[in-house]
Design a protein around this motif. Structure first.
Motif, short mmCIF file in Angstrom:
data_model
loop_
_atom_site.label_atom_id
_atom_site.label_comp_id
_atom_site.label_asym_id
_atom_site.label_seq_id
_atom_site.Cartn_x
_atom_site.Cartn_y
_atom_site.Cartn_z
N ALA A 282 0.84 -1.21 0.00
CA ALA A 282 0.00 0.00 0.00
C ALA A 282 0.87 1.25 0.00
N SER A 283 1.94 1.19 0.74
CA SER A 283 2.86 2.33 0.80
C SER A 283 3.44 2.62 -0.59
N ALA A 284 3.82 1.60 -1.31
CA ALA A 284 4.37 1.77 -2.66
C ALA A 284 3.31 2.34 -3.60
N VAL A 285 2.09 1.81 -3.52
CA VAL A 285 1.00 2.28 -4.38
C VAL A 285 0.66 3.73 -4.05
N ILE A 286 0.55 4.05 -2.76
CA ILE A 286 0.23 5.41 -2.34
C ILE A 286 1.33 6.38 -2.79
N THR A 287 2.57 5.98 -2.64
CA THR A 287 3.69 6.81 -3.07
C THR A 287 3.62 7.06 -4.58
N GLN A 288 3.31 6.01 -5.33
CA GLN A 288 3.23 6.16 -6.78
C GLN A 288 2.05 7.06 -7.17
N VAL A 289 0.90 6.90 -6.52
CA VAL A 289 -0.27 7.74 -6.82
C VAL A 289 0.04 9.21 -6.50
#
Length: 197
Positions: free
Chosen positions: A13-20
């Motif tokens: 989730a952290s990676a996805v949130i960072t990418q978004v």
């Protein structure tokens, strides 16, 4: 096991949130750059139009003055009986054609306000031209001298009208921020010249 799942989900989730968030920041930056480019293009287009208007107004002002000055020189030459009057007459014709061509361009790019008051100047120049040509066709006489004196007065009176046109032109091209106190958009030709035209 639950702790491991929560850890893995948190990491993902952290990676996805960072990418978004990175994509959103990039989209905002791209939008700001696009707005800056559009503003620069608009400013460039506005400046081009002002430059075109300035060039047109400079030419119109210069040609109105040249036409007026040529007629004035011819009137004085006729009044004094100068032998060089034919050259002055030719200059009037050249100046008249140049002024007509410049007015044609101004009618395409000038503002309605400038064209409205400049048309009064042009109307007076036309009256002066007709009267000057009429005087030129007359034999030398007291009546001719009187007519030439009236033409000279008419041409002198045009200077004030030209000042009003210039004031509005200067405002429109950004040379000044306000019209002068003496500016009057209703300035017109003197009544006694209109009546005798």
């Amino acid at each position: 096991m639950i702790v491991a799942i929560v850890g893995v989900v948190g990491t993902l989730a952290s990676a996805v949130i960072t990418q978004v968030l990175a994509q959103r920041a990039e989209a905002q930056r791209s939008e700001r750059e696009k707005l800056v480019r559009l503003a620069e293009l608009q400013a460039s287009e506005d400046q081009r139009k002002i430059d075109q208007l300035r060039s047109c107004y400079v030419q119109l002002n210069a040609q109105d003055r040249r036409y007026r000055d040529a007629m004035l020189a011819y009137a004085y030459a006729l009044r004094s009986g100068s032998v060089g009057a034919e050259a002055e007459a030719e200059e009037v014709n050249v100046a008249r054609r140049a002024q007509r061509d410049t007015r044609a361009e101004a009618q395409l790019v000038g503002s309605d306000a400038v064209l409205r008051i400049e048309s009064r100047v042009n109307a007076q120049l036309t009256v002066a031209y007709r009267r000057l040509m009429n005087a030129a066709d007359q034999p030398s006489s007291e009546a001719r001298q009187t007519e030439l004196n009236q033409v000279i007065k008419l041409l002198d009176a045009i200077i004030a009208q030209q000042g009003h046109v210039q004031a509005l032109m200067r405002l429109e091209v950004g040379a000044t921020q306000a019209l002068p106190d003496w500016y009057n958009p209703e300035v017109g030709p003197p009544e006694h010249y209109q009546a005798s035209a």
